[in-house]
Design a protein around this motif. Structure first.
Motif, PDB file in Angstrom:
ATOM      1  N   MET A   1     -27.907  19.578  58.004  1.00  0.00           N
ATOM      2  CA  MET A   1     -26.663  19.235  57.586  1.00  0.00           C
ATOM      3  C   MET A   1     -26.203  20.527  57.506  1.00  0.00           C
ATOM      4  O   MET A   1     -26.880  21.616  57.140  1.00  0.00           O
ATOM      5  N   SER A   2     -24.769  20.679  57.333  1.00  0.00           N
ATOM      6  CA  SER A   2     -23.477  22.034  57.409  1.00  0.00           C
ATOM      7  C   SER A   2     -23.152  21.985  55.690  1.00  0.00           C
ATOM      8  O   SER A   2     -23.613  20.644  54.763  1.00  0.00           O
ATOM      9  N   GLU A   3     -22.922  22.603  55.194  1.00  0.00           N
ATOM     10  CA  GLU A   3     -22.764  23.060  53.826  1.00  0.00           C
ATOM     11  C   GLU A   3     -21.486  22.165  53.375  1.00  0.00           C
ATOM     12  O   GLU A   3     -21.522  21.252  52.236  1.00  0.00           O
ATOM     13  N   ARG A   4     -20.395  22.140  54.367  1.00  0.00           N
ATOM     14  CA  ARG A   4     -19.662  20.284  53.939  1.00  0.00           C
ATOM     15  C   ARG A   4     -20.013  19.416  54.070  1.00  0.00           C
ATOM     16  O   ARG A   4     -19.194  18.984  52.671  1.00  0.00           O
ATOM     17  N   MET A   5     -21.030  19.267  54.758  1.00  0.00           N
ATOM     18  CA  MET A   5     -21.205  17.631  55.443  1.00  0.00           C
ATOM     19  C   MET A   5     -22.438  17.757  53.019  1.00  0.00           C
ATOM     20  O   MET A   5     -21.752  16.488  52.692  1.00  0.00           O
TER      21      MET A   5
ATOM     22  N   ASN B   1     -33.977  20.812  54.557  1.00  0.00           N
ATOM     23  CA  ASN B   1     -33.761  21.983  53.687  1.00  0.00           C
ATOM     24  C   ASN B   1     -33.277  21.195  52.515  1.00  0.00           C
ATOM     25  O   ASN B   1     -32.229  20.818  52.176  1.00  0.00           O
ATOM     26  N   PHE B   2     -34.673  21.606  51.375  1.00  0.00           N
ATOM     27  CA  PHE B   2     -34.086  20.724  49.510  1.00  0.00           C
ATOM     28  C   PHE B   2     -34.026  21.831  49.373  1.00  0.00           C
ATOM     29  O   PHE B   2     -32.291  21.643  48.317  1.00  0.00           O
ATOM     30  N   GLY B   3     -33.484  23.315  49.867  1.00  0.00           N
ATOM     31  CA  GLY B   3     -32.403  24.114  48.312  1.00  0.00           C
ATOM     32  C   GLY B   3     -31.269  23.770  49.324  1.00  0.00           C
ATOM     33  O   GLY B   3     -30.792  23.819  47.916  1.00  0.00           O
ATOM     34  N   GLN B   4     -30.703  23.936  49.895  1.00  0.00           N
ATOM     35  CA  GLN B   4     -29.089  23.348  50.595  1.00  0.00           C
ATOM     36  C   GLN B   4     -28.605  22.064  50.031  1.00  0.00           C
ATOM     37  O   GLN B   4     -27.763  21.950  48.813  1.00  0.00           O
ATOM     38  N   ALA B   5     -29.374  20.758  49.697  1.00  0.00           N
ATOM     39  CA  ALA B   5     -28.951  19.782  48.922  1.00  0.00           C
ATOM     40  C   ALA B   5     -29.364  19.811  47.732  1.00  0.00           C
ATOM     41  O   ALA B   5     -28.021  19.175  47.179  1.00  0.00           O
TER      42      ALA B   5
ATOM     43  N   VAL C   1     -27.075  16.600  45.676  1.00  0.00           N
ATOM     44  CA  VAL C   1     -27.293  15.136  46.440  1.00  0.00           C
ATOM     45  C   VAL C   1     -28.420  14.899  46.016  1.00  0.00           C
ATOM     46  O   VAL C   1     -30.172  15.031  45.954  1.00  0.00           O
ATOM     47  N   LYS C   2     -28.321  12.990  45.408  1.00  0.00           N
ATOM     48  CA  LYS C   2     -29.380  12.688  45.463  1.00  0.00           C
ATOM     49  C   LYS C   2     -30.579  12.504  46.372  1.00  0.00           C
ATOM     50  O   LYS C   2     -30.068  11.971  47.717  1.00  0.00           O
ATOM     51  N   LEU C   3     -31.926  12.338  46.647  1.00  0.00           N
ATOM     52  CA  LEU C   3     -32.428  12.261  47.066  1.00  0.00           C
ATOM     53  C   LEU C   3     -33.723  11.729  46.870  1.00  0.00           C
ATOM     54  O   LEU C   3     -34.013  11.172  45.671  1.00  0.00           O
ATOM     55  N   GLY C   4     -34.646  10.465  47.912  1.00  0.00           N
ATOM     56  CA  GLY C   4     -35.490  10.355  47.642  1.00  0.00           C
ATOM     57  C   GLY C   4     -36.873  10.317  48.815  1.00  0.00           C
ATOM     58  O   GLY C   4     -36.608  11.572  50.105  1.00  0.00           O
ATOM     59  N   LEU C   5     -37.820   9.288  48.575  1.00  0.00           N
ATOM     60  CA  LEU C   5     -39.227   9.694  50.087  1.00  0.00           C
ATOM     61  C   LEU C   5     -38.798   8.601  50.830  1.00  0.00           C
ATOM     62  O   LEU C   5     -38.962   7.499  50.707  1.00  0.00           O
ATOM     63  N   GLY C   6     -39.215   8.493  52.792  1.00  0.00           N
ATOM     64  CA  GLY C   6     -39.347   7.287  53.386  1.00  0.00           C
ATOM     65  C   GLY C   6     -39.749   7.618  54.352  1.00  0.00           C
ATOM     66  O   GLY C   6     -40.485   8.432  54.248  1.00  0.00           O
ATOM     67  N   THR C   7     -41.434   7.063  53.999  1.00  0.00           N
ATOM     68  CA  THR C   7     -42.176   6.865  55.117  1.00  0.00           C
ATOM     69  C   THR C   7     -41.530   7.142  56.670  1.00  0.00           C
ATOM     70  O   THR C   7     -42.246   7.082  57.566  1.00  0.00           O
ATOM     71  N   ASP C   8     -40.699   6.076  57.147  1.00  0.00           N
ATOM     72  CA  ASP C   8     -40.028   5.889  57.908  1.00  0.00           C
ATOM     73  C   ASP C   8     -40.437   5.898  59.503  1.00  0.00           C
ATOM     74  O   ASP C   8     -40.887   6.191  60.467  1.00  0.00           O
ATOM     75  N   ILE C   9     -41.389   5.035  58.759  1.00  0.00           N
ATOM     76  CA  ILE C   9     -42.633   3.879  60.170  1.00  0.00           C
ATOM     77  C   ILE C   9     -41.494   3.599  61.389  1.00  0.00           C
ATOM     78  O   ILE C   9     -41.034   2.335  60.727  1.00  0.00           O
TER      79      ILE C   9
END
Length: 431
Positions: free
Chosen positions: A272-276, A303-307, A312-320
């Motif tokens: 992700m860019s800063e703009r994104m 990049n947790f720090g950037q988000a 930015v809202k965050l959650g977690l996924g397993t992405d099986i």
């Protein structure tokens, strides 16, 4: 008044993101707690000593372990379950070699139904009670998942995949996508604990006309989510940039079609860019972070720090099935390691927040699940910190944070002793 049922045990939830808060803020913890449920909804929670007299006549079930909210998987593919641990290739090659052939089989409703049952069973066995799920392009794959989830009273969001540029046997058209999506929304949205998500696979598998359709559907149905992939792999990002040379970046591709909004859930978001990030934070859209999958496919580290800088809202996924475990405990541990790879620190309580209330916020169900709060649905998990000999040694005499972290790093499905849905036991390790 409905029938009351009380649960006694050690209880923990992380009700708000503890990032930037004083130590202990955002947590709700009772070393000896009481959770009182009426008709599947929590009506009281607190210390046992303060609530016992008030609910003296209520049946009490003692829970042996650490009680936490049911896990909320913010990004997972049920048709990919049988391709978990498929060797070789990064994202685009992996899709062609392993995933697209597996998904073609979901044109058979019987196959889809059998897979949906097995998939939901795995979720419950691993303590996951809510999820945002990718099916396939086939309408019947959505029906099968929703039918199985409705029978189990699970809180599941999903929606037919849109991909008119997909391979033969795994693509639709703009017209069929519109008709089938509208029919599925009418048939399933709001039934039981189900919700719908408009689901273009990613920018490369839909024509401009179909991406525009996705935006129209999102605007026309204010209660549905948008669920897709974003900036997962460098080769994918390069291919998107080549197809959309006039777009400012990958997120801008979606933005041009009205797909960046507060109901939008983007999986991955590694490159992700800063703009994104700024645009995502401004829009209210969020990212389902999938650290296990990102490592398995060699995609990179989130990049947790950037988000976080951009809210930015965050959650977690397993992405099986690119993810290598259904366990949201394991996924929390992988998130810690992904953060550390960028010299960032992910607190164990924040990791638990991302897997529960954070993911629930991403899915717009934070009023329903994720924090074991009064008025929320009684979905919870009992964790056993002595589930394996090594874990028992590590947790002996340890404090709450240390035990939680040990379970995140060393834990898997064996740590889940029970999973409860609406106050009813849906999985018991010993049964």
């Amino acid at each position: 008044m409905g029938k009351l049922h009380a649960f006694r045990g050690e209880m923990l939830s992380v009700d708000e993101d503890p990032l930037g808060l004083p130590e202990g803020a955002g947590l709700s913890y009772q070393a000896d707690g009481l959770l009182v449920v009426e008709d599947g909804v929590i009506v009281a929670r607190g210390d046992y000593a303060s609530l016992a007299t008030r609910f003296a006549d209520v049946r009490v079930t003692v829970l042996d372990g650490l009680v936490v909210p049911g896990f909320v998987d913010a990004h997972v593919h049920y048709p990919q379950m049988d391709r978990i641990a498929s060797h070789g290739e990064q994202l685009l090659d992996w899709l062609e070699r392993h995933i697209f052939p597996a998904e073609k089989a979901f044109s058979d409703p019987a196959h889809a139904s059998a897979m949906a049952q097995a998939f939901l069973g795995e979720l419950l066995r691993h303590g996951t009670t809510s999820a945002l799920v990718f099916p396939t392009v086939h309408e019947s794959s959505v029906d099968a998942l929703f039918e199985a989830a409705l029978a189990r009273n699970m809180r599941i969001a999903s929606g037919k995949v849109l991909m008119d540029l997909g391979p033969d046997g795994l693509k639709d058209s703009v017209e069929s996508a519109r008709a089938e999506t509208e029919a599925l929304i009418a048939r399933w949205a709001g039934r039981g604990r189900l919700s719908y998500a408009i689901t273009p696979r990613f920018a490369l598998t839909s024509s401009d006309a179909q991406l525009a359709l996705a935006g129209e559907l999102l605007a026309a149905h204010p209660d549905v989510l948008l669920h897709t992939h974003l900036a997962e792999n460098r080769h994918e990002c390069a291919a998107v940039a080549a197809r959309f040379p006039d777009a400012a970046d990958y997120l801008d591709v979606y933005d041009r079609f009205g797909l960046v909004a507060d109901r939008s859930v983007f999986a991955h978001g590694i490159h992700m860019s800063e703009r994104m990030c700024a645009r995502m934070g401004q829009s209210g859209a969020g990212i389902a972070v999938c650290p296990s999958s990102n490592l398995f496919l060699g995609s990179g580290f989130f990049n947790f720090g950037q988000a976080d800088r951009h809210g930015v809202k965050l959650g977690l996924g397993t992405d099986i099935g690119a993810g290598t475990s259904f366990s949201m405990l394991y996924t929390q541990g992988q998130a810690y390691q992904a953060a550390l790879a960028r010299e960032e620190r992910l607190d164990p309580f924040r990791a638990l927040y991302l897997a529960t209330a954070g993911s629930a916020r991403l899915l717009h169900i934070e009023d329903k699940v994720g924090a074991l709060g009064v008025g929320q649905e009684a979905d919870f998990v009992v964790l056993d910190s002595a589930a394996t000999p090594l874990l028992a040694r590590r947790c002996a005499g340890a404090g709450l944070a240390e035990r939680l972290f040990a379970m995140q790093i060393l834990g898997d499905d064996r740590v889940v002793s029970q999973t409860w849905i609406l106050g009813e036991c849906a999985w018991d390790r010993n049964v």
